[in-house]
Motif scaffolding. Structure first.
Motif, short mmCIF file in Angstrom:
data_model
loop_
_atom_site.label_atom_id
_atom_site.label_comp_id
_atom_site.label_asym_id
_atom_site.label_seq_id
_atom_site.Cartn_x
_atom_site.Cartn_y
_atom_site.Cartn_z
N UNK A 141 1.05 -1.12 0.13
CA UNK A 141 0.16 0.48 0.03
C UNK A 141 0.81 1.57 -0.45
N UNK A 142 2.14 1.33 0.53
CA UNK A 142 3.34 2.37 0.63
C UNK A 142 3.53 2.93 -0.71
N UNK A 143 3.40 2.29 -1.82
CA UNK A 143 3.46 2.38 -3.17
C UNK A 143 2.21 3.65 -4.22
N UNK A 144 1.37 3.11 -3.53
CA UNK A 144 0.13 3.89 -3.72
C UNK A 144 -0.17 5.39 -3.27
N UNK B 96 -0.24 13.91 -1.30
CA UNK B 96 -0.47 13.68 0.01
C UNK B 96 0.80 13.18 0.33
N UNK B 97 1.75 12.57 0.18
CA UNK B 97 2.77 12.32 0.40
C UNK B 97 3.96 13.60 1.58
N UNK B 98 3.69 14.34 -0.04
CA UNK B 98 4.48 16.46 0.32
C UNK B 98 3.86 15.88 1.70
N UNK B 99 2.48 16.79 1.68
CA UNK B 99 1.81 17.38 3.13
C UNK B 99 1.74 16.51 4.24
N UNK C 83 14.41 19.23 2.98
CA UNK C 83 13.23 18.93 2.57
C UNK C 83 12.24 19.99 2.40
N UNK C 84 12.90 20.75 3.55
CA UNK C 84 11.93 22.64 3.14
C UNK C 84 12.15 23.63 2.41
N UNK C 85 13.14 22.82 1.07
CA UNK C 85 13.07 23.67 0.69
C UNK C 85 12.00 23.78 -0.55
N UNK C 86 12.08 25.29 -1.77
CA UNK C 86 10.88 24.84 -2.73
C UNK C 86 11.00 23.49 -3.70
N UNK C 87 10.06 22.96 -3.50
CA UNK C 87 10.24 22.10 -4.42
C UNK C 87 11.14 21.25 -4.61
N UNK C 88 11.41 20.55 -3.37
CA UNK C 88 12.55 19.49 -2.94
C UNK C 88 11.98 18.32 -2.82
N UNK C 89 10.65 18.89 -2.49
CA UNK C 89 10.32 17.04 -1.90
C UNK C 89 9.01 16.26 -3.43
#
Length: 110
Positions: free
Chosen positions: A53-56, A63-66, A100-106
């Motif tokens: 399920x983690x792949x989905x 959602x993952x970024x948030x 990770x908090x840099x713009x668009x890094x995630x």
């Protein structure tokens, strides 16, 4: 060469390429931990589906970024600190969180 989610994408790509043209043949393909798609479908069990399920989750558009960036990337620090080989120094965890908090890094967007 691929692993996990990338391996599934790679299997699909390799299969489509082999069906479309002989000019774009793939010399070889290695996938770690993920069998060819037909084998994966044949052997899929409820336990395997649950474990996959983690792949989905990571394929969702936002959602993952948030989740990973909430509370100043707290979960990134927790994730990086969860190691069996030793303790990750606090300065390293803070560096990972800051990166990770840099713009668009995630999102890997340039």
């Amino acid at each position: 060469l691929a692993h996990d989610w990338g391996a599934i994408v790679g299997w699909i790509y390799a299969k489509k390429q082999s069906q479309t043209t002989a000019q774009q043949e793939i010399a070889g393909y290695t996938a770690f931990s993920v069998p060819p798609l037909e084998t994966l479908k044949t052997n899929m069990s409820l336990n395997q589906a649950w474990a996959s399920l983690y792949m989905f989750f990571f394929n969702m558009p936002w959602l993952p970024e948030r989740v990973f960036l909430a509370n100043h990337a707290w979960f990134v620090g927790q994730f990086m600190a969860d190691t069996r080989s030793g303790v990750v120094p606090l300065w390293k965890l803070q560096a990972y969180r800051a990166n990770c908090l840099q713009p668009r890094a995630m999102t890997c967007m340039f």
